[in-house]
Design a protein around this motif. Structure first.
Motif, PDB file in Angstrom:
ATOM      1  N   ARG A 143       0.852  -1.195   0.000  1.00  0.00           N
ATOM      2  CA  ARG A 143       0.000   0.000   0.000  1.00  0.00           C
ATOM      3  C   ARG A 143       0.885   1.241   0.000  1.00  0.00           C
ATOM      4  NH1 ARG A 143      -2.874  -3.562   3.064  1.00  0.00           N
ATOM      5  NH2 ARG A 143      -5.100  -3.625   2.629  1.00  0.00           N
TER       6      ARG A 143
ATOM      7  N   ALA B  41      -5.929 -11.530  -3.732  1.00  0.00           N
ATOM      8  CA  ALA B  41      -5.557 -10.668  -2.611  1.00  0.00           C
ATOM      9  C   ALA B  41      -4.931 -11.419  -1.444  1.00  0.00           C
ATOM     10  CB  ALA B  41      -6.772  -9.895  -2.118  1.00  0.00           C
TER      11      ALA B  41
ATOM     12  N   GLU C 147      -4.816 -10.067   2.435  1.00  0.00           N
ATOM     13  CA  GLU C 147      -4.891  -8.604   2.522  1.00  0.00           C
ATOM     14  C   GLU C 147      -6.300  -8.114   2.182  1.00  0.00           C
ATOM     15  OE1 GLU C 147      -2.523  -6.370   3.438  1.00  0.00           O
ATOM     16  OE2 GLU C 147      -1.250  -8.067   3.954  1.00  0.00           O
ATOM     17  N   HIS C 148      -6.684  -6.996   2.778  1.00  0.00           N
ATOM     18  CA  HIS C 148      -7.970  -6.365   2.487  1.00  0.00           C
ATOM     19  C   HIS C 148      -7.699  -4.993   1.895  1.00  0.00           C
ATOM     20  CE1 HIS C 148     -10.113  -9.541   4.558  1.00  0.00           C
ATOM     21  NE2 HIS C 148      -9.215  -9.447   5.525  1.00  0.00           N
ATOM     22  N   TYR C 149      -8.145  -4.788   0.678  1.00  0.00           N
ATOM     23  CA  TYR C 149      -7.915  -3.524  -0.031  1.00  0.00           C
ATOM     24  C   TYR C 149      -9.230  -2.778  -0.180  1.00  0.00           C
ATOM     25  CZ  TYR C 149      -3.481  -5.717  -1.245  1.00  0.00           C
ATOM     26  OH  TYR C 149      -2.253  -6.321  -1.185  1.00  0.00           O
TER      27      TYR C 149
ATOM     28  N   VAL D 167      -6.667   0.706  -7.076  1.00  0.00           N
ATOM     29  CA  VAL D 167      -7.685  -0.338  -6.980  1.00  0.00           C
ATOM     30  C   VAL D 167      -8.979   0.168  -7.616  1.00  0.00           C
ATOM     31  CG1 VAL D 167      -9.051  -1.771  -5.409  1.00  0.00           C
ATOM     32  CG2 VAL D 167      -6.645  -1.270  -4.868  1.00  0.00           C
TER      33      VAL D 167
ATOM     34  N   ILE E 111     -13.121  -4.810  -6.327  1.00  0.00           N
ATOM     35  CA  ILE E 111     -12.835  -5.943  -5.457  1.00  0.00           C
ATOM     36  C   ILE E 111     -13.865  -7.004  -5.824  1.00  0.00           C
ATOM     37  CG2 ILE E 111     -12.762  -6.740  -3.071  1.00  0.00           C
ATOM     38  CD1 ILE E 111     -12.028  -3.728  -2.410  1.00  0.00           C
TER      39      ILE E 111
ATOM     40  N   THR F 220     -10.672 -13.531  -2.794  1.00  0.00           N
ATOM     41  CA  THR F 220     -10.899 -12.132  -3.131  1.00  0.00           C
ATOM     42  C   THR F 220      -9.864 -11.732  -4.176  1.00  0.00           C
ATOM     43  OG1 THR F 220     -11.677 -11.672  -0.898  1.00  0.00           O
ATOM     44  CG2 THR F 220     -11.033  -9.781  -2.241  1.00  0.00           C
ATOM     45  N   HIS F 221     -10.361 -11.235  -5.309  1.00  0.00           N
ATOM     46  CA  HIS F 221      -9.489 -10.768  -6.378  1.00  0.00           C
ATOM     47  C   HIS F 221      -9.571  -9.248  -6.439  1.00  0.00           C
ATOM     48  CE1 HIS F 221      -8.667 -14.722  -8.249  1.00  0.00           C
ATOM     49  NE2 HIS F 221      -9.783 -15.030  -7.610  1.00  0.00           N
ATOM     50  N   ILE F 222      -8.445  -8.636  -6.713  1.00  0.00           N
ATOM     51  CA  ILE F 222      -8.352  -7.185  -6.790  1.00  0.00           C
ATOM     52  C   ILE F 222      -8.057  -6.791  -8.228  1.00  0.00           C
ATOM     53  CG2 ILE F 222      -7.138  -5.137  -5.923  1.00  0.00           C
ATOM     54  CD1 ILE F 222      -8.691  -6.794  -3.783  1.00  0.00           C
TER      55      ILE F 222
END
Length: 186
Positions: free
Chosen positions: A21, A113, A116-118, A143, A146, A153-155
């Motif tokens: 990040r 992801a 991680e959480h974006y 980003v 999501i 989870t794909h970013i």
């Protein structure tokens, strides 16, 4: 980036990936991230690729007038490639990188992801290392989406302020992908 400029193709690529990040202020400082530890070999590969593009045009012109000399230069270039790849393979540090398959286009990519959480709108610094031939790029991204797919989870990110040399290198990777691994961007 406009929807029509979404770059004709999206391809699946196996890469080594590191994501960090960053703030909007960090993105404004330079075109390429400085957050990653990179060996001199990482940058050497990119520089050699750029020189190759310039050299190819000249070799095509030279081949018309003096094919023997053009062949000699091609052999010298192949020798240099072999040395460069050997150095890069022995010195490129990828311990912190996650190996995974990404969905890549000239304008962005989608990746897993992991833990991680974006957030949409968040800026990221990305280090991508492609294999065969070995090549690394450092990019900023933003980003865009999501995507929840079952437990994964794909970013989806769009590349942000991407240097032209990186755009060209990624475009080459997309173009050089075998047809069965290409999807239309529609």
């Amino acid at each position: 980036m406009s929807q029509e400029r979404r770059q004709f193709y999206r391809v699946e690529k196996n890469v080594a990936l590191e994501v960090q990040r960053v703030t909007a202020d960090e993105v404004k400082v330079s075109l390429q991230p400085a957050q990653f530890e990179v060996s001199p070999y990482f940058e050497l590969i990119s520089e050699v690729q750029e020189i190759d593009k310039l050299q190819d045009d000249l070799l095509h012109q030279l081949n018309d007038t003096n094919p023997l000399l053009a062949q000699l230069f091609k052999l010298q270039a192949e020798k240099l490639h072999l040395i460069t790849r050997t150095l890069a393979n022995s010195g490129l540090k990828i311990e912190k990188l996650t190996k995974q398959s990404i969905n890549l286009s000239e304008g962005g990519m989608q990746f897993l992801a992991a833990d991680e959480h974006y957030q949409v709108g968040e800026f990221l610094a990305i280090k991508l290392v492609f294999s065969n031939p070995l090549l690394g790029v450092l990019l900023y991204a933003k980003v865009q989406r999501i995507i929840q797919q079952g437990q994964e989870t794909h970013i989806a990110v769009s590349f942000y302020r991407m240097p032209e040399n990186c755009r060209m290198l990624i475009a080459q990777r997309v173009i050089q992908t075998p047809p069965e691994r290409i999807e239309n961007a529609d």
